[in-house]
Design an enzyme around this catalytic site. Structure first.
Site: not given
Length: 202
Positions: A12, A85, A110, A155
């Site tokens: 990410d 976001h 995801k 994450c």
């Protein structure tokens, strides 16, 4: 070069998680130079990307009267409400421009289901619905994964725990991660990773 049974998972590193983004992780972009250098050490590189619909259930704006960072109950458990976001197809969801995205062998998007969040690269937050990453890594003969990226305490943490649970040898490079540190979540994440016998390296 690392052995062929090892993969790098880059979690990410997107505009909304870097300075100026909607959910900026302090110092998020500081890790990019090191991550880019690591890409040349691994024969298999997987990037993950938060890719939410605008009506995603984890967004505080989609719950009347709620504010970011409040916690609500969802069918799959407690859910922190986040600022909007990484909405799919927006600039905030794009990878940071300094990240060497051309070297990604596989991208996992995801959080695409509006009804459930997905911190982990392997499963949605019900811990049951797979993203397909385990099947992909297994098909490539991967037995060990190294994780870098954002955010250490969400994450990266969830991805590392799921990889461990699936039987991979797991290393987290703390110096190539940054955390949100929400109410002490960064230190809690370190403790959880160590308790799971996941290797933490600088």
């Amino acid at each position: 070069m690392r052995p062929a049974n090892e993969a790098l998972i880059v979690v990410d590193i997107q505009n909304d998680f870097c300075t100026g983004g909607a959910l900026a992780v302090p110092g998020g972009e500081e890790i990019i130079a090191r991550v880019n250098a690591l890409l040349d050490e691994f024969q298999l590189r997987v990037f993950t990307q938060d890719w939410h619909p605008a009506d995603h259930g984890s967004f505080a704006d989609n719950h009347e009267g709620r504010k970011p960072y409040e916690v609500i109950d969802m069918p799959y458990g407690s859910q922190i409400l986040w600022p909007v976001h990484c909405v799919a197809e927006t600039g905030g969801a794009a990878f940071h421009p300094d990240l060497d995205v051309a070297k990604a062998d596989h991208v996992v998007r995801k959080g695409t289901n509006p009804a459930i969040d997905s911190y982990s690269a392997f499963f949605e937050n019900d811990h049951e619905t797979p993203t397909g990453l385990d099947d992909y890594l297994s098909s490539k003969g991967i037995e060990k994964v190294t994780l870098v990226g954002l955010a250490t305490d969400f994450c990266v943490l969830y991805s590392a725990l799921d990889a461990n649970r699936l039987g991979y040898a797991v290393t987290v490079l703390e110096g190539a991660c940054r955390g949100i540190d929400l109410n002490g979540s960064l230190e809690d994440a370190r403790t959880t990773l160590l308790d799971a016998n996941i290797v933490l390296e600088p």
